[in-house]
Scaffold this motif. Sequence first.
Motif, PDB file in Angstrom:
ATOM      1  N   LEU A 194     -20.787  20.877 -75.730  1.00 37.15           N
ATOM      2  CA  LEU A 194     -21.273  21.765 -74.679  1.00 37.15           C
ATOM      3  C   LEU A 194     -21.034  23.194 -75.135  1.00 37.15           C
ATOM      4  N   VAL A 195     -22.058  24.031 -75.079  1.00 38.79           N
ATOM      5  CA  VAL A 195     -21.942  25.408 -75.571  1.00 38.79           C
ATOM      6  C   VAL A 195     -22.322  26.385 -74.457  1.00 38.79           C
ATOM      7  N   TYR A 196     -21.428  27.337 -74.218  1.00 37.74           N
ATOM      8  CA  TYR A 196     -21.663  28.414 -73.256  1.00 37.74           C
ATOM      9  C   TYR A 196     -21.768  29.711 -74.041  1.00 37.74           C
ATOM     10  N   GLU A 197     -22.834  30.454 -73.796  1.00 38.06           N
ATOM     11  CA  GLU A 197     -22.991  31.747 -74.448  1.00 38.06           C
ATOM     12  C   GLU A 197     -23.795  32.659 -73.549  1.00 38.06           C
ATOM     13  N   GLY A 198     -23.726  33.946 -73.825  1.00 39.52           N
ATOM     14  CA  GLY A 198     -24.488  34.879 -73.016  1.00 39.52           C
ATOM     15  C   GLY A 198     -23.928  36.281 -73.107  1.00 39.52           C
ATOM     16  N   GLU A 199     -24.268  37.087 -72.100  1.00 38.52           N
ATOM     17  CA  GLU A 199     -23.855  38.470 -72.089  1.00 38.52           C
ATOM     18  C   GLU A 199     -23.539  38.919 -70.667  1.00 38.52           C
ATOM     19  N   ILE A 200     -22.656  39.900 -70.572  1.00 44.57           N
ATOM     20  CA  ILE A 200     -22.430  40.582 -69.303  1.00 44.57           C
ATOM     21  C   ILE A 200     -23.551  41.605 -69.197  1.00 44.57           C
ATOM     22  N   VAL A 201     -24.377  41.477 -68.170  1.00 44.92           N
ATOM     23  CA  VAL A 201     -25.562  42.321 -68.054  1.00 44.92           C
ATOM     24  C   VAL A 201     -25.456  43.342 -66.926  1.00 44.92           C
ATOM     25  N   ASP A 260     -15.521  42.015 -71.599  1.00 50.17           N
ATOM     26  CA  ASP A 260     -16.109  40.932 -72.389  1.00 50.17           C
ATOM     27  C   ASP A 260     -15.060  39.906 -72.810  1.00 50.17           C
ATOM     28  N   ARG A 261     -13.952  40.391 -73.330  1.00 51.73           N
ATOM     29  CA  ARG A 261     -12.864  39.504 -73.762  1.00 51.73           C
ATOM     30  C   ARG A 261     -12.281  38.741 -72.576  1.00 51.73           C
ATOM     31  N   ASP A 262     -12.016  39.461 -71.473  1.00 47.63           N
ATOM     32  CA  ASP A 262     -11.405  38.836 -70.303  1.00 47.63           C
ATOM     33  C   ASP A 262     -12.312  37.772 -69.688  1.00 47.63           C
ATOM     34  N   PHE A 263     -13.623  38.036 -69.660  1.00 46.10           N
ATOM     35  CA  PHE A 263     -14.541  37.039 -69.098  1.00 46.10           C
ATOM     36  C   PHE A 263     -14.595  35.796 -69.986  1.00 46.10           C
ATOM     37  N   THR A 264     -14.701  35.992 -71.285  1.00 43.66           N
ATOM     38  CA  THR A 264     -14.752  34.861 -72.218  1.00 43.66           C
ATOM     39  C   THR A 264     -13.520  33.978 -72.047  1.00 43.66           C
ATOM     40  N   ILE A 265     -12.356  34.586 -71.965  1.00 43.46           N
ATOM     41  CA  ILE A 265     -11.105  33.830 -71.794  1.00 43.46           C
ATOM     42  C   ILE A 265     -11.066  33.129 -70.442  1.00 43.46           C
ATOM     43  N   ALA A 266     -11.537  33.812 -69.392  1.00 46.47           N
ATOM     44  CA  ALA A 266     -11.534  33.209 -68.047  1.00 46.47           C
ATOM     45  C   ALA A 266     -12.399  31.950 -68.011  1.00 46.47           C
ATOM     46  N   LEU A 267     -13.569  31.990 -68.655  1.00 44.57           N
ATOM     47  CA  LEU A 267     -14.443  30.816 -68.678  1.00 44.57           C
ATOM     48  C   LEU A 267     -13.821  29.688 -69.504  1.00 44.57           C
ATOM     49  N   GLN A 268     -13.244  30.020 -70.645  1.00 40.07           N
ATOM     50  CA  GLN A 268     -12.569  29.003 -71.460  1.00 40.07           C
ATOM     51  C   GLN A 268     -11.446  28.339 -70.671  1.00 40.07           C
ATOM     52  N   PHE A 323     -16.049  21.457 -76.004  1.00 41.45           N
ATOM     53  CA  PHE A 323     -16.848  22.556 -75.465  1.00 41.45           C
ATOM     54  C   PHE A 323     -16.542  23.815 -76.259  1.00 41.45           C
ATOM     55  N   GLN A 324     -17.492  24.704 -76.245  1.00 34.55           N
ATOM     56  CA  GLN A 324     -17.403  25.942 -77.011  1.00 34.55           C
ATOM     57  C   GLN A 324     -17.860  27.076 -76.102  1.00 34.55           C
ATOM     58  N   VAL A 325     -17.078  28.153 -76.035  1.00 38.28           N
ATOM     59  CA  VAL A 325     -17.465  29.341 -75.283  1.00 38.28           C
ATOM     60  C   VAL A 325     -17.557  30.480 -76.292  1.00 38.28           C
ATOM     61  N   ASN A 326     -18.785  30.882 -76.593  1.00 40.89           N
ATOM     62  CA  ASN A 326     -18.977  32.005 -77.510  1.00 40.89           C
ATOM     63  C   ASN A 326     -18.645  33.305 -76.789  1.00 40.89           C
ATOM     64  N   PHE A 327     -18.319  34.332 -77.554  1.00 38.99           N
ATOM     65  CA  PHE A 327     -17.932  35.627 -76.998  1.00 38.99           C
ATOM     66  C   PHE A 327     -19.064  36.202 -76.153  1.00 38.99           C
ATOM     67  N   PHE A 328     -18.762  36.551 -74.918  1.00 35.87           N
ATOM     68  CA  PHE A 328     -19.747  37.146 -74.014  1.00 35.87           C
ATOM     69  C   PHE A 328     -19.755  38.660 -74.217  1.00 35.87           C
ATOM     70  N   ARG A 329     -20.724  39.135 -74.945  1.00 34.42           N
ATOM     71  CA  ARG A 329     -20.878  40.555 -75.259  1.00 34.42           C
ATOM     72  C   ARG A 329     -21.143  41.342 -73.973  1.00 34.42           C
ATOM     73  N   ASN A 330     -20.628  42.565 -73.898  1.00 35.69           N
ATOM     74  CA  ASN A 330     -20.856  43.403 -72.720  1.00 35.69           C
ATOM     75  C   ASN A 330     -22.067  44.292 -72.968  1.00 35.69           C
ATOM     76  N   ASP A 331     -23.206  43.928 -72.377  1.00 31.24           N
ATOM     77  CA  ASP A 331     -24.446  44.693 -72.503  1.00 31.24           C
ATOM     78  C   ASP A 331     -24.773  45.465 -71.230  1.00 31.24           C
ATOM     79  N   ALA A 332     -23.816  45.562 -70.322  1.00 33.38           N
ATOM     80  CA  ALA A 332     -24.052  46.291 -69.073  1.00 33.38           C
ATOM     81  C   ALA A 332     -24.199  47.781 -69.373  1.00 33.38           C
ATOM     82  N   PRO A 333     -25.040  48.490 -68.604  1.00 34.55           N
ATOM     83  CA  PRO A 333     -25.198  49.936 -68.814  1.00 34.55           C
ATOM     84  C   PRO A 333     -23.885  50.708 -68.654  1.00 34.55           C
ATOM     85  N   LEU A 334     -23.042  50.283 -67.709  1.00 30.52           N
ATOM     86  CA  LEU A 334     -21.721  50.881 -67.517  1.00 30.52           C
ATOM     87  C   LEU A 334     -20.713  49.915 -68.120  1.00 30.52           C
ATOM     88  N   VAL A 335     -19.959  50.363 -69.115  1.00 28.52           N
ATOM     89  CA  VAL A 335     -19.058  49.466 -69.842  1.00 28.52           C
ATOM     90  C   VAL A 335     -17.618  49.657 -69.365  1.00 28.52           C
TER      91      VAL A 335
END
Length: 163
Positions: free
Chosen positions: A75-82, A49-57, A32-44
């Motif tokens: 299996l590939v997980y990718e996306g963004e914090i929105v 982003d790093r903590d979520f990616t690690i938590a999912l892995q 499985f692969q978890v790509n870095f979940f970029r933080n695209d939320a209006p409030l950063v």
Amino acid sequence: MKYILYILLAFTAISCGIYNFTGGSTGDAKTFQVNFFRNDAPLVEPGLDRDFTIALQDLINNQTNLSLTDRNGDLVYEGEIVEFNITPMTATAGQTAAQNRVTIGVNVRFTNHKEDKKDFEKRFSFYYDYPAATQFNSVKGEAIPQIFERITQDIFNASLADW
């Protein structure tokens, strides 16, 4: 008699096949692969982003027998914090906030290279309520891990649990 019971339990566990004790079905997948979940939320919030990616892995690594890889995963997980926001939830008689809610939302694209019909794109979110008189910085060490635990478990269930 005790030995017969042990043997029956062993056969029952073995007969579960591709299922593990957490209820996840990995099928023919080995990695499985978890790509870095970029933080695209209006409030950063820094490091979210790093903590979520690690938590999912960590969750997938701990609940399956899959191997983590950085490319060409089965299996590939990718996306963004929105979404990351803090909103007042309940008011007191004096029209001031009595409770605040921090909400985190994550858009996830899951690709199963072994079974295309299991692919999806879906938004997952969860929240944590805390007293309005409390600063977020004093509760974020508890709030964020609890939110991540719920979101990552929901992602795991949507992608690997055949319930």
